[in-house]
Design a protein around this motif. Sequence first.
Motif, PDB file in Angstrom:
ATOM      1  N   UNK A 796      48.481  33.930 -70.729  1.00  0.00           N
ATOM      2  CA  UNK A 796      48.233  33.256 -72.315  1.00  0.00           C
ATOM      3  C   UNK A 796      46.843  33.544 -72.937  1.00  0.00           C
ATOM      4  N   UNK A 797      45.682  33.821 -72.010  1.00  0.00           N
ATOM      5  CA  UNK A 797      44.376  34.002 -72.574  1.00  0.00           C
ATOM      6  C   UNK A 797      43.564  32.918 -72.721  1.00  0.00           C
ATOM      7  N   UNK A 798      44.137  31.636 -72.443  1.00  0.00           N
ATOM      8  CA  UNK A 798      43.491  30.376 -72.885  1.00  0.00           C
ATOM      9  C   UNK A 798      42.965  29.850 -71.422  1.00  0.00           C
ATOM     10  N   UNK A 799      42.212  28.946 -71.626  1.00  0.00           N
ATOM     11  CA  UNK A 799      41.348  28.267 -70.232  1.00  0.00           C
ATOM     12  C   UNK A 799      42.692  27.863 -69.556  1.00  0.00           C
ATOM     13  N   UNK A 800      42.433  28.191 -68.083  1.00  0.00           N
ATOM     14  CA  UNK A 800      43.304  27.866 -67.070  1.00  0.00           C
ATOM     15  C   UNK A 800      43.260  26.359 -66.855  1.00  0.00           C
ATOM     16  N   UNK A 801      44.518  25.645 -66.890  1.00  0.00           N
ATOM     17  CA  UNK A 801      44.686  24.064 -66.561  1.00  0.00           C
ATOM     18  C   UNK A 801      44.251  23.946 -65.025  1.00  0.00           C
ATOM     19  N   UNK A 802      44.257  23.002 -64.495  1.00  0.00           N
ATOM     20  CA  UNK A 802      43.685  22.599 -63.318  1.00  0.00           C
ATOM     21  C   UNK A 802      45.092  22.964 -62.518  1.00  0.00           C
ATOM     22  N   UNK A 803      44.920  23.451 -61.383  1.00  0.00           N
ATOM     23  CA  UNK A 803      46.061  23.798 -60.602  1.00  0.00           C
ATOM     24  C   UNK A 803      46.832  25.210 -60.983  1.00  0.00           C
ATOM     25  N   UNK A 804      46.394  25.596 -62.280  1.00  0.00           N
ATOM     26  CA  UNK A 804      47.146  26.896 -62.684  1.00  0.00           C
ATOM     27  C   UNK A 804      46.364  27.946 -61.929  1.00  0.00           C
ATOM     28  N   UNK A 805      47.173  29.199 -61.632  1.00  0.00           N
ATOM     29  CA  UNK A 805      46.620  30.363 -61.229  1.00  0.00           C
ATOM     30  C   UNK A 805      45.776  30.960 -62.407  1.00  0.00           C
ATOM     31  N   UNK A 806      44.531  31.498 -62.103  1.00  0.00           N
ATOM     32  CA  UNK A 806      43.633  31.668 -63.104  1.00  0.00           C
ATOM     33  C   UNK A 806      42.523  32.767 -62.568  1.00  0.00           C
ATOM     34  N   UNK A 807      41.952  33.576 -63.496  1.00  0.00           N
ATOM     35  CA  UNK A 807      40.938  34.361 -63.055  1.00  0.00           C
ATOM     36  C   UNK A 807      39.864  34.210 -64.134  1.00  0.00           C
ATOM     37  N   UNK A 808      38.506  34.496 -63.722  1.00  0.00           N
ATOM     38  CA  UNK A 808      37.276  34.267 -64.596  1.00  0.00           C
ATOM     39  C   UNK A 808      37.277  35.483 -65.354  1.00  0.00           C
ATOM     40  N   UNK A 809      36.899  35.207 -66.856  1.00  0.00           N
ATOM     41  CA  UNK A 809      36.676  36.228 -67.851  1.00  0.00           C
ATOM     42  C   UNK A 809      35.307  35.964 -68.521  1.00  0.00           C
ATOM     43  N   UNK A 810      34.825  36.776 -69.062  1.00  0.00           N
ATOM     44  CA  UNK A 810      33.538  36.762 -69.866  1.00  0.00           C
ATOM     45  C   UNK A 810      33.780  36.972 -71.383  1.00  0.00           C
ATOM     46  N   UNK A 811      33.123  35.987 -72.186  1.00  0.00           N
ATOM     47  CA  UNK A 811      33.196  35.770 -73.554  1.00  0.00           C
ATOM     48  C   UNK A 811      31.803  35.764 -74.118  1.00  0.00           C
ATOM     49  N   UNK A 812      31.691  36.235 -75.259  1.00  0.00           N
ATOM     50  CA  UNK A 812      30.592  35.810 -76.127  1.00  0.00           C
ATOM     51  C   UNK A 812      30.807  34.265 -76.533  1.00  0.00           C
ATOM     52  N   UNK A 813      29.723  33.512 -76.625  1.00  0.00           N
ATOM     53  CA  UNK A 813      29.948  32.085 -76.734  1.00  0.00           C
ATOM     54  C   UNK A 813      30.739  31.712 -78.074  1.00  0.00           C
ATOM     55  N   UNK A 814      30.283  32.273 -79.051  1.00  0.00           N
ATOM     56  CA  UNK A 814      31.432  31.738 -80.223  1.00  0.00           C
ATOM     57  C   UNK A 814      32.770  32.210 -80.244  1.00  0.00           C
ATOM     58  N   UNK A 815      33.064  33.221 -79.201  1.00  0.00           N
ATOM     59  CA  UNK A 815      34.321  33.627 -79.026  1.00  0.00           C
ATOM     60  C   UNK A 815      35.337  33.076 -77.849  1.00  0.00           C
ATOM     61  N   UNK A 816      34.607  32.021 -77.160  1.00  0.00           N
ATOM     62  CA  UNK A 816      35.162  31.635 -76.046  1.00  0.00           C
ATOM     63  C   UNK A 816      36.468  30.821 -76.427  1.00  0.00           C
ATOM     64  N   UNK A 817      37.563  30.867 -75.604  1.00  0.00           N
ATOM     65  CA  UNK A 817      38.767  29.869 -75.908  1.00  0.00           C
ATOM     66  C   UNK A 817      38.417  28.398 -75.909  1.00  0.00           C
ATOM     67  N   UNK A 818      39.123  27.758 -76.867  1.00  0.00           N
ATOM     68  CA  UNK A 818      38.885  26.326 -77.100  1.00  0.00           C
ATOM     69  C   UNK A 818      38.877  25.681 -75.769  1.00  0.00           C
ATOM     70  N   UNK A 819      38.147  24.441 -75.572  1.00  0.00           N
ATOM     71  CA  UNK A 819      38.270  23.587 -74.395  1.00  0.00           C
ATOM     72  C   UNK A 819      39.648  22.899 -74.260  1.00  0.00           C
ATOM     73  N   UNK A 820      40.286  22.641 -73.268  1.00  0.00           N
ATOM     74  CA  UNK A 820      41.471  22.332 -73.112  1.00  0.00           C
ATOM     75  C   UNK A 820      41.618  20.756 -73.642  1.00  0.00           C
ATOM     76  N   UNK A 821      42.611  20.380 -74.368  1.00  0.00           N
ATOM     77  CA  UNK A 821      42.725  18.744 -74.806  1.00  0.00           C
ATOM     78  C   UNK A 821      43.732  18.073 -73.978  1.00  0.00           C
TER      79      UNK A 821
END
Length: 842
Positions: A796-821
């Motif tokens: 999805x390109x969004x922040x991984x939810x707890x327990x989800x399979x995920x991988x680390x990616x790097x971003x410019x601070x202003x372009x980082x995915x929004x925090x999970x609600x």
Amino acid sequence: MSHLLRTSRVFAWFLLTGLSVAIIIASAFYLYLRPSLPPVHQLLDVKLQTPLRVYSADNRLIAEFGEKRRAPITIEQIPTIQLQAFLAAEDARFHDHFGVDIKGLTRAAIELVSTGSIQSGGSTITMQVAKNYFLSRDRTFIRKFNEILLALQIERELDKDKILELYLNKIYLGNRAYGIAAAAQVYYDKPVDELTLAQMAMLAGLPKAPSAYNPLANPERALIRRNWILGRMRDLGYITQEDWSEATKAPLTATYNMREAEVDADYVAEMARTEMVRRFGEAAYNDGYSVTLTVDGTKQQAATEALRTGLENYDRRHGFRGPIGQFDIAGMSTAELSNQLLNYPRVEGLIPAVITSVNDDEGAARVHTRHLGPGKMDFETMTWAKRYRTENLTGPTPEKPSDVVNVGDVVYVKVTQLPQIQEQTPETDGNEPRLELQVALSQAPRVEGAVISLSAKTGAIEALAGGYSFSQSKYNRATQANRQPGSTFKPFLYLSALENGRTPATIYNDAPIVFEDSELEGAWRPQNSSGQFYGPTTLREGLYRSRNLVSIRLLRDLGIRQTLNYLDQLKIPTANMPANLSLSLGAGQLTPMALARGFAVIANGGYDVEPYLIKTIQEPDGTVVYEAPETVLCDSDCEQQLTDNASEDPLTESNSDTPETDGILLPASAQQSAEKRVMKRLADERSVYIMHTILQDVVRRGTGRRALALNRKDLAGKTGTTNEQKDTWFAGFNHDVATTVWVGFDQPSPLGRREFGASTALPIWVDYMKTAMQGAPESTMARPNGIVNIRINPRTGERARPGEDGTFEIFKEEDAPAPLSQDTNGNGSGANDSDSLPGQIF
């Protein structure tokens, strides 16, 4: 007595009258000729015709251009005994006369009266200096009188040592050698101070008649002349009887020794020659300039050899095209065979040879080579030679020599073992068998290529090869060939995306798409090279796996005009770029040099780069007339500082009006060593840093995995293959060096369906970089401020939810995915605007 007295008076009057007439005539000649005589002081300003010499950065000779071989030296560098040899041969009274030797002129006059022709000119060394520097070689009385007058003037204004130095640097000594230093090199491959007495006397015998007394053309006459000079030296007390006896017994040792280039860099040499002629005209060939280039000798040699090896390997994969000629060898002698082979040119390391016999039982063919005579070609060197049918089809694997060659075939071969005397061992019976010449079947490739390696932070060209063979084709593909870059263009497109709010986690759909567009000449159905489609894909994976459909959707999303404007910002030429979606697949045209420069901008962190080749230009006396200015990488803080300190430390800012010729950039405004070139930032360093990490994935996980053979962690790059495999590329770099390789046919045609950038260009890149980076520490771009690491869901390109399979990616601070609600359901694009997902997918 009175009769005798009268007779004496008559003779005296006749003598006085004759002398007076002679004086009047001589005075008339002097008054007539004197105004036209050049001033002697011009001798001190004369530039001897000395060739242009081109050197690598590590002071290895690359090339020499010019009609005359000359290396001017001072009188102090010439041994006294060598000076005495020339005096004994040409002018034994040199230190006693005043420029004109009356005895010599009298002897010449007597010879003229007695024989009716001029037998010897009676010229002194001073008179020869006058003639060689100022006058023609016509054998006339007017020229001789001018010569005498000039000699008298030269003696009044110059000392004897200076006159002798001028003479020894000017005289012609045969085989294009002008001056004693050049002659010592040509005939004996030694500096002057290492010659033997016999060799010195041999050189001293050449000025009288360089062709008649040349030891290479006429050794018998040369030996007689040498021994006569040695006898003169003994009689004049310059050498002892023992010296004379030993030297006269010495054999002739002269051989032809043209100074060979120490680095195989013909394309680089031609670039330097072109630039020197542009700057200095024909004087570039004669005024003795020494040009030092930026290329490193070891790296340049590696580039040349890597390109040739890579092109030969490609050529072998596609089969043997057959002999380059055929003739009837029946009854021919070895000399006749060699003469016939003169019709076939040597190509770099490939030597023409004729097949003289084929023996399937022995598993070998016998050959006669043009230069080395008879030899043997084992079948093991022919097993690659399946018969060429098309670029995609070859014949069966040969099983015996006669499947490949026939008697009378002319083929190219490579020498694998030179003929030599086998070393005697205890097992031998005292005989010393001769090891025969061994050769391997080869052929000159039709495919071509180029290698360009730049210092990423300065633009200095560290190595450049413009084709397989300069002798075959002087067309420099590195700087002149406009070719489609294919997927090596994609990093610039993706860098534009990172500069415009997209991230490595932005999702685009890798799915079939059809375009109906009049500009694209009907329906366009682009595909990936694999022919498969992989669905929603992050930009990182889309680039390191070179997914075409992702790139097309990305360009459509960014906008063609905006992307072209960004290319202009990066100073990537857009004149030959299409204004349609095929731009995303590298359908435009760039030279390998332009592509290498673009990757150097990425490699150095986003700063402008101007490739340049010439480091310094020096006159014969060592005066530096040009020195490449220091390069200054300048960000926003630097620009402000330059503005504040402009009056204290003036810098030369690079601009588009700087003259460029054939890939060499020499800023016209930067003529002094104190000046600098300011290279400004063209791209955000954070975007460039992210691009580094993606292109490192190309090497670690994508199409550039062959580069892992170098066992380095700082390498990044991108392969490229155009439609129908007409052009293949690899552009790779670390933070210090950017190297680009291109392979293709001069007239674009398919290389073969199994040929890609990873199989043709990348092996050449690896072969070169193995040498270029040997011993160099790993160099990676420092992580800039404003970069964050976030664990994402790659689907999805969004922040991984707890327990989800995920991988680390790097971003410019202003372009980082929004925090999970709290109510995040896991659906999203990973971009700042989640509403953009449908456009990216479809």
